[in-house]
Design a protein around this motif. Sequence first.
Motif, short mmCIF file in Angstrom:
data_model
loop_
_atom_site.label_atom_id
_atom_site.label_comp_id
_atom_site.label_asym_id
_atom_site.label_seq_id
_atom_site.Cartn_x
_atom_site.Cartn_y
_atom_site.Cartn_z
N PRO A 114 0.85 -1.20 0.00
CA PRO A 114 0.00 0.00 0.00
C PRO A 114 0.88 1.25 0.00
O PRO A 114 1.86 1.32 0.74
N PRO A 115 0.57 2.23 -0.82
CA PRO A 115 1.39 3.44 -0.89
C PRO A 115 1.22 4.33 0.33
O PRO A 115 0.22 4.24 1.05
N PHE A 116 2.22 5.17 0.57
CA PHE A 116 2.13 6.16 1.64
C PHE A 116 1.03 7.17 1.29
O PHE A 116 0.91 7.61 0.15
N ARG A 117 0.20 7.50 2.26
CA ARG A 117 -0.86 8.50 2.08
C ARG A 117 -0.66 9.63 3.08
O ARG A 117 -0.36 9.38 4.25
N TRP A 118 -0.86 10.85 2.63
CA TRP A 118 -0.66 11.99 3.52
C TRP A 118 -1.77 12.11 4.55
O TRP A 118 -1.54 12.57 5.67
#
Length: 277
Positions: A114-118
Motif C-alpha cells: 500500500p502506498p504512503f498516504r498523507w
Amino acid sequence: MSVRKAAAILGRCCWIVFVALVLVGVLADPLLPFWLTFVPAAVAVAVTLVLGRLSGQEVAVRKRAAVEVDPPVSGRWSALNSPADRVPSHGVHSCGQTYAIDVVAEPEEGEGRPPFRWVWPVARRNEDFPAFGAPLLAVADGTVVHASDGRRDHLSRNSGPALAYLMLFEASARDLAGPRHLFGNHIVLDLGDGVYAAYAHLRRGSLQVKAGDTVRAGQRIARCGNSGNSTEPHVHFQLMDHPDLDVARGIPFTWRGVGVPANGETFVVREPVVGDW
C-alpha cells in the motif's frame, strides 16, 4: 558493566527524570526552579552526542571489511535505509545500526505494498502488506543468543498523521524504554569470530528457535512482523560486534549473490534448500 552501557542507561534515566519533572511542573507545584528542570535533558543530550561522536570515530578508525553472509529473506524485495547510500544508514550509530538495512517485500504477482498516504487511510492492517508473515532465514550457521516475540504487531504508520504520531510519541517512549522496545520482537545470532546478526520487528508468536539453539544457514527462524519502532511490516537486519544492543557497534555486511542493495533497488533471492531442521 561497560562504560558504554552505563552511559546509555544514564542517558535514558536523565530523559525519564526530565519528563517526570515537566509533568509535575504542569500538573502540580514545580519541585525545582524552572531552569533546573532542563539539567537532566542537557545531560542526556551531552551523553548522546558523546556516544555518537565516539561511535563515528570508531567506525572511521576500524574500517572493517564487510562480512559476507546469506540474505535473511527469499523472494522479491527492495531496500530502504541502506548503507549503500549513506553511513550511518539509519542516521545513528546507536544499537549497532551503523550498517543496518530495511527491506520490504515487492512481489511480482498480486497486490503490492500500500502506498504512503498523507491523510487517509490513517492506518492499515498488517495483512495488507506482502512482507507480513514472510519467513526469515538464518544468514549463516550460528547460535541463538536472544529471541523474543511477545510484543504486539501494531497497525501501519504509513500516513502523514500516523507517522507524526510515531515520531512524536511512540518513538520517544520506546527510546526511553531502551533498544529492545525500539527493535520490538527480535533475534540475535552469534555467527562466531565476534560477529552477531540482529533481526528486528518480528511477528508476534512467530519464533521457531529459542536462546541457546544452534541454527544452520538458510533455516527458517521467525517471520516478518510490525512490532517495535516500525512504520510497516518489514525486515530490519544488521551485523554488529556485541549481542547487547546498548553497546554493540555496527559491522558492514554483504549478502551472498546480492551484495548491498541501494535504496529502492529490487533484488530476488531463491529460497535455499536446507535439510531437516
